[in-house]
Design an enzyme around this catalytic site. Structure first.
Site, PDB file in Angstrom:
ATOM      1  N   ASP A 198      26.576   5.868   6.988  1.00  0.00           N
ATOM      2  CA  ASP A 198      27.985   5.491   6.943  1.00  0.00           C
ATOM      3  C   ASP A 198      28.766   6.710   6.440  1.00  0.00           C
ATOM      4  O   ASP A 198      29.036   7.624   7.221  1.00  0.00           O
ATOM      5  CB  ASP A 198      28.095   4.261   6.020  1.00  0.00           C
ATOM      6  CG  ASP A 198      29.487   3.666   5.951  1.00  0.00           C
ATOM      7  OD1 ASP A 198      30.315   4.012   6.796  1.00  0.00           O
ATOM      8  OD2 ASP A 198      29.741   2.853   5.049  1.00  0.00           O
ATOM      9  N   ASP A 225      18.369   2.632   7.525  1.00  0.00           N
ATOM     10  CA  ASP A 225      18.982   1.670   8.454  1.00  0.00           C
ATOM     11  C   ASP A 225      20.269   2.210   9.078  1.00  0.00           C
ATOM     12  O   ASP A 225      20.459   2.145  10.286  1.00  0.00           O
ATOM     13  CB  ASP A 225      19.229   0.305   7.772  1.00  0.00           C
ATOM     14  CG  ASP A 225      20.015   0.398   6.456  1.00  0.00           C
ATOM     15  OD1 ASP A 225      20.370   1.520   6.034  1.00  0.00           O
ATOM     16  OD2 ASP A 225      20.270  -0.661   5.855  1.00  0.00           O
TER      17      ASP A 225
END
Ligand code: IMP
Ligand code: MG
Length: 176
Positions: free
Chosen positions: A99, A96
């Site tokens: 980061d 998804d």
């Protein structure tokens, strides 16, 4: 979602679908002559993986890895490994969001040790400024600023994954 004001979406479901079609076209071209195995990282990649697969014009197979992401000093933990043997296969890892990069770097290292023919990474969202390890996605949908986002698979404490769009998590939700 009942009782929560997420404000204006950061990306509407139409914008997400448009981006996925762009990614799908690139991936279909790049793997036109290959036998691709797409591996989704659960749970976050659930909706992205399902829409991305349906946008591909090539025949593919799919598998999943379920892992918890790295949080602070907490390491990445594999909850359920994939079932396919990936030796000699062309593998595309689907996640998804990237980061710090620690989660994908960990999964990538684990899969590379199994000697696939190739291993690339596709993420829907990329918080490039937050990277702690040197890693880039081969396919990235949207580059986003350092804000916590939810929806379309992305969670806060395992909630809000089922929002059909992506929104910045309201401050007061973080306080609850
Ligand atoms: P990384 O290891 O720091 O790259 O973190 C990746 C994982 O952290 C993702 O798989 C997500 O589960 C989670 N994550 C990072 N940023 C966000 C966010 O803004 N919303 C929801 N989940 C996030
Ligand atoms: Mg997550």
């Amino acid at each position: 979602m009942v009782g929560i004001d997420f404000g204006k979406p950061l990306f509407t479901s139409e914008e997400i679908q448009r981006k996925i079609h762009e990614l799908g076209s690139r991936i279909s071209q790049d793997y036109a002559e290959k036998d691709l195995l797409v591996v989704g990282v659960l749970k976050g990649a659930l909706f992205f993986m399902s829409d991305l697969l349906r946008s591909l014009k090539i025949s593919v197979r799919m598998d999943f890895i379920h892992c918890t992401s790295s949080k602070g000093t907490q390491p990445v933990r594999i909850i359920a490994d994939m079932s396919e043997d990936i030796r000699g296969k062309d593998v595309l890892l689907v996640e998804d969001i990237m980061d710090s990069g620690v989660t994908i770097a960990h999964v990538k290292k684990m899969l590379l040790a199994r000697n696939p023919a190739s291993l690339k990474v596709c993420v829907l969202l990329d918080k490039a400024e937050r990277r702690k390890v040197q890693i880039e996605a081969d396919y990235a949908g949207f580059r986003i600023p350092t804000k916590y986002v939810v929806g379309y698979g992305l969670d806060y404490k395992d909630r809000y994954r089922n929002l059909p769009y992506i929104a910045v998590l309201p401050m007061d939700e973080k306080m609850r």
